[in-house]
Design a protein around this motif. Sequence first.
Motif, PDB file in Angstrom:
ATOM      1  N   LEU A 154       0.843  -1.201   0.000  1.00 42.62           N
ATOM      2  CA  LEU A 154       0.000   0.000   0.000  1.00 42.62           C
ATOM      3  C   LEU A 154       0.877   1.250   0.000  1.00 42.62           C
ATOM      4  O   LEU A 154       0.622   2.209  -0.732  1.00 42.62           O
ATOM      5  CB  LEU A 154      -0.897  -0.030   1.244  1.00 42.62           C
ATOM      6  N   TYR A 155       1.920   1.234   0.806  1.00 42.10           N
ATOM      7  CA  TYR A 155       2.835   2.372   0.858  1.00 42.10           C
ATOM      8  C   TYR A 155       3.469   2.609  -0.506  1.00 42.10           C
ATOM      9  O   TYR A 155       3.693   3.739  -0.922  1.00 42.10           O
ATOM     10  CB  TYR A 155       3.924   2.143   1.909  1.00 42.10           C
ATOM     11  N   ARG A 156       3.745   1.519  -1.185  1.00 42.36           N
ATOM     12  CA  ARG A 156       4.406   1.643  -2.494  1.00 42.36           C
ATOM     13  C   ARG A 156       3.409   1.830  -3.618  1.00 42.36           C
ATOM     14  O   ARG A 156       3.748   1.694  -4.784  1.00 42.36           O
ATOM     15  CB  ARG A 156       5.285   0.422  -2.738  1.00 42.36           C
ATOM     16  N   MET A 157       2.173   2.124  -3.261  1.00 35.92           N
ATOM     17  CA  MET A 157       1.120   2.439  -4.233  1.00 35.92           C
ATOM     18  C   MET A 157       0.841   1.248  -5.147  1.00 35.92           C
ATOM     19  O   MET A 157       0.626   1.418  -6.344  1.00 35.92           O
ATOM     20  CB  MET A 157       1.527   3.659  -5.081  1.00 35.92           C
ATOM     21  N   ALA A 158       0.900   0.048  -4.577  1.00 33.91           N
ATOM     22  CA  ALA A 158       0.728  -1.134  -5.416  1.00 33.91           C
ATOM     23  C   ALA A 158       0.008  -2.232  -4.647  1.00 33.91           C
ATOM     24  O   ALA A 158       0.361  -3.396  -4.761  1.00 33.91           O
ATOM     25  CB  ALA A 158       2.097  -1.634  -5.888  1.00 33.91           C
ATOM     26  N   TRP A 159      -1.027  -1.860  -3.875  1.00 29.75           N
ATOM     27  CA  TRP A 159      -1.601  -2.895  -3.014  1.00 29.75           C
ATOM     28  C   TRP A 159      -2.303  -3.975  -3.826  1.00 29.75           C
ATOM     29  O   TRP A 159      -2.334  -5.127  -3.428  1.00 29.75           O
ATOM     30  CB  TRP A 159      -2.540  -2.289  -1.968  1.00 29.75           C
ATOM     31  N   ARG A 160      -2.846  -3.615  -4.993  1.00 29.60           N
ATOM     32  CA  ARG A 160      -3.569  -4.630  -5.776  1.00 29.60           C
ATOM     33  C   ARG A 160      -2.609  -5.584  -6.486  1.00 29.60           C
ATOM     34  O   ARG A 160      -2.924  -6.753  -6.686  1.00 29.60           O
ATOM     35  CB  ARG A 160      -4.474  -3.960  -6.815  1.00 29.60           C
ATOM     36  N   THR A 161      -1.453  -5.071  -6.892  1.00 28.72           N
ATOM     37  CA  THR A 161      -0.511  -5.922  -7.613  1.00 28.72           C
ATOM     38  C   THR A 161       0.555  -6.508  -6.710  1.00 28.72           C
ATOM     39  O   THR A 161       1.219  -7.467  -7.074  1.00 28.72           O
ATOM     40  CB  THR A 161       0.197  -5.112  -8.723  1.00 28.72           C
ATOM     41  N   LEU A 288      22.098  -0.330  -0.530  1.00 25.10           N
ATOM     42  CA  LEU A 288      21.126   0.519  -1.230  1.00 25.10           C
ATOM     43  C   LEU A 288      20.287   1.228  -0.175  1.00 25.10           C
ATOM     44  O   LEU A 288      19.677   0.568   0.690  1.00 25.10           O
ATOM     45  CB  LEU A 288      20.236  -0.343  -2.129  1.00 25.10           C
ATOM     46  N   ASP A 289      20.263   2.563  -0.241  1.00 27.16           N
ATOM     47  CA  ASP A 289      19.561   3.314   0.811  1.00 27.16           C
ATOM     48  C   ASP A 289      19.089   4.648   0.256  1.00 27.16           C
ATOM     49  O   ASP A 289      18.895   4.797  -0.950  1.00 27.16           O
ATOM     50  CB  ASP A 289      20.497   3.500   2.027  1.00 27.16           C
ATOM     51  N   MET A 290      18.946   5.624   1.136  1.00 22.69           N
ATOM     52  CA  MET A 290      18.486   6.962   0.749  1.00 22.69           C
ATOM     53  C   MET A 290      19.679   7.825   0.313  1.00 22.69           C
ATOM     54  O   MET A 290      20.791   7.642   0.809  1.00 22.69           O
ATOM     55  CB  MET A 290      17.866   7.664   1.957  1.00 22.69           C
ATOM     56  N   GLY A 350       9.433   6.449  -5.289  1.00 19.63           N
ATOM     57  CA  GLY A 350      10.417   6.859  -4.292  1.00 19.63           C
ATOM     58  C   GLY A 350      10.071   6.262  -2.946  1.00 19.63           C
ATOM     59  O   GLY A 350       8.964   5.769  -2.734  1.00 19.63           O
ATOM     60  N   THR A 351      11.026   6.298  -2.042  1.00 21.73           N
ATOM     61  CA  THR A 351      10.809   5.722  -0.710  1.00 21.73           C
ATOM     62  C   THR A 351      10.518   6.814   0.302  1.00 21.73           C
ATOM     63  O   THR A 351       9.545   6.732   1.047  1.00 21.73           O
ATOM     64  CB  THR A 351      12.045   4.899  -0.288  1.00 21.73           C
ATOM     65  N   ALA A 352      11.355   7.843   0.369  1.00 22.96           N
ATOM     66  CA  ALA A 352      11.097   8.927   1.324  1.00 22.96           C
ATOM     67  C   ALA A 352       9.767   9.586   0.971  1.00 22.96           C
ATOM     68  O   ALA A 352       9.502   9.902  -0.191  1.00 22.96           O
ATOM     69  CB  ALA A 352      12.212   9.954   1.260  1.00 22.96           C
ATOM     70  N   ALA A 353       8.918   9.768   1.988  1.00 24.85           N
ATOM     71  CA  ALA A 353       7.526  10.122   1.730  1.00 24.85           C
ATOM     72  C   ALA A 353       7.370  11.409   0.928  1.00 24.85           C
ATOM     73  O   ALA A 353       6.691  11.434  -0.098  1.00 24.85           O
ATOM     74  CB  ALA A 353       6.778  10.224   3.048  1.00 24.85           C
ATOM     75  N   GLY A 358       5.507  11.988  -7.954  1.00 26.78           N
ATOM     76  CA  GLY A 358       4.955  11.331  -9.130  1.00 26.78           C
ATOM     77  C   GLY A 358       5.914  11.348 -10.308  1.00 26.78           C
ATOM     78  O   GLY A 358       5.638  10.755 -11.341  1.00 26.78           O
ATOM     79  N   GLU A 359       7.051  12.026 -10.148  1.00 28.55           N
ATOM     80  CA  GLU A 359       8.047  12.068 -11.224  1.00 28.55           C
ATOM     81  C   GLU A 359       9.239  11.215 -10.809  1.00 28.55           C
ATOM     82  O   GLU A 359       9.728  11.331  -9.682  1.00 28.55           O
ATOM     83  CB  GLU A 359       8.515  13.515 -11.453  1.00 28.55           C
ATOM     84  N   PHE A 360       9.708  10.392 -11.718  1.00 25.90           N
ATOM     85  CA  PHE A 360      10.839   9.519 -11.407  1.00 25.90           C
ATOM     86  C   PHE A 360      12.112  10.336 -11.220  1.00 25.90           C
ATOM     87  O   PHE A 360      12.412  11.220 -12.009  1.00 25.90           O
ATOM     88  CB  PHE A 360      11.037   8.495 -12.533  1.00 25.90           C
ATOM     89  N   ARG A 361      12.835  10.037 -10.172  1.00 20.97           N
ATOM     90  CA  ARG A 361      14.134  10.698  -9.938  1.00 20.97           C
ATOM     91  C   ARG A 361      15.152   9.618  -9.576  1.00 20.97           C
ATOM     92  O   ARG A 361      14.999   8.896  -8.585  1.00 20.97           O
ATOM     93  CB  ARG A 361      14.027  11.730  -8.811  1.00 20.97           C
ATOM     94  N   LEU A 362      16.161   9.544 -10.405  1.00 23.84           N
ATOM     95  CA  LEU A 362      17.166   8.489 -10.270  1.00 23.84           C
ATOM     96  C   LEU A 362      17.804   8.489  -8.880  1.00 23.84           C
ATOM     97  O   LEU A 362      18.046   7.434  -8.292  1.00 23.84           O
ATOM     98  CB  LEU A 362      18.240   8.699 -11.345  1.00 23.84           C
ATOM     99  N   GLU A 363      18.062   9.666  -8.336  1.00 21.20           N
ATOM    100  CA  GLU A 363      18.833   9.726  -7.087  1.00 21.20           C
ATOM    101  C   GLU A 363      18.045   9.261  -5.861  1.00 21.20           C
ATOM    102  O   GLU A 363      18.593   9.190  -4.761  1.00 21.20           O
ATOM    103  CB  GLU A 363      19.373  11.142  -6.837  1.00 21.20           C
TER     104      GLU A 363
END
Lengths: 375, 98
Positions: A154-161, A288-290, A350-353, A358-363
Amino acid sequence: MPELPAPTQEQAAHFDYLEGLRGYNYTVHVKGILDAYERATTADRAAPDTMDEAGVIIAPSPLYRFAAATQHLAQKMGWAAARRSLEGHTNQLADVLNRMPAEPRGRLVLDPALELPEYYTERDSEGRDDIHLVPGGYWGDPLVGPVYERGGALYRMAWRTGYTGSPPGALVAFAKGAPSDDYRRILDLGCSFGGLTMALRQAYPDAEEVVGIDISSAALRWAHLTAEERGLAIAFEQRDATATGYPDSSFDLISGFLLLHELSAEILDAVMAEAYRLLRPGGHIRFLDMPPYAALPPERAFLQSFDCEGNGEAFWDEFLSRDFKAVLRACGFVHVADGPLDYEEPNYWGTAALLRTGEFRLENRWVNQADKPAG
Amino acid sequence: MSSPPDHPPEAAAGPAARGYHAFEDPVHDRLLGVILALGAEVWNLRERLGLLESALARQGVEVSALIEELALDPERAPAMAADRDAFLARFLRAVSAD
């Protein structure tokens, strides 16, 4: 992963609502905060140099307060909704959790005598929120695996999948990105539910052993069940990463995912010293982290800092403000490097809230890596 | 008139004062929490009604067009207005109590 009981219509509607609420908060409110910041700093012609200065502009705004409160409340509602959707099935879930595979490919080794550190178990007594706002944290509730599976998705916006239905592509890419193609023994520190451990197993199918350690028995149990269901031979063992008990030079790759920011500076130093001891000469570490605050523009660093107070991340600020590369060098590691994970995933939130717009950011996915001198 | 509380504001704020709050007054965080929870209930009701209409349609009972028709039915208007007014009176009682 073991199949979870299907939610009712009401529970599904609640999950949909929370996912939509968060999505709106990110794409409209957080985006609005950044747009307002840009307007303010352009108008003043004096863009702040530090995240604290950026915070002076951002923090008082009603939109920031509203976005922060909404994020915090939605997170609490999400865990509660996930827990509630499973509470009517505790007997069924207990059967699932206790049904160990008859012929496991890997193994689960729990240590009931392991003393859990206070920083891990005593948040509430200090008036602080539990880690990630999960009621009771990750260690006391036997249902924490199923709750995490549903609430985490749910946090990752993917609860159905679902999220961990297969190791996420980014984790597999991260696992494969280690300097060598040929590792014999691999260790995943603070593996929790085994997401990275499983990715490592898939990335290095010929490795003699892949081991995941954590101090939470409930998390390890869920990780073991999930790995076995996927046919992955992994040893999950309950051990403290500051003092694992493994012999010197036991592993040639040591890794970790979203572990570093969960540790105080003191504990992190001890974990890195232990990792150094456990690596064979010439071996590699990779985490792998923030992204550290210093790698972000001041306004994004300020928004990233929300998780410290707003999401129960007690050591978030301490870690992200620190020069982790200096920590690694002090331990004796060489070829210390960091940077964004080279993995494009346009749908990644992204992970940090409050870094989520809604835009992908590599960093938003940050790699630290280093080698132990060959000796 | 009630007497002022004899405890400090932070104690009066209760559990919301523990842990994180985004607004200066934690009561505002709690109120937002109530609103978000109500939003969840409203969404559930909307979804369930939509599903009910779809379920009825699958059973051969077409009610959606009838609902639209009834919504504009002048004969039902007075009763609907009375229901609405009663709802608003209950809903806003706390505001208009003085």
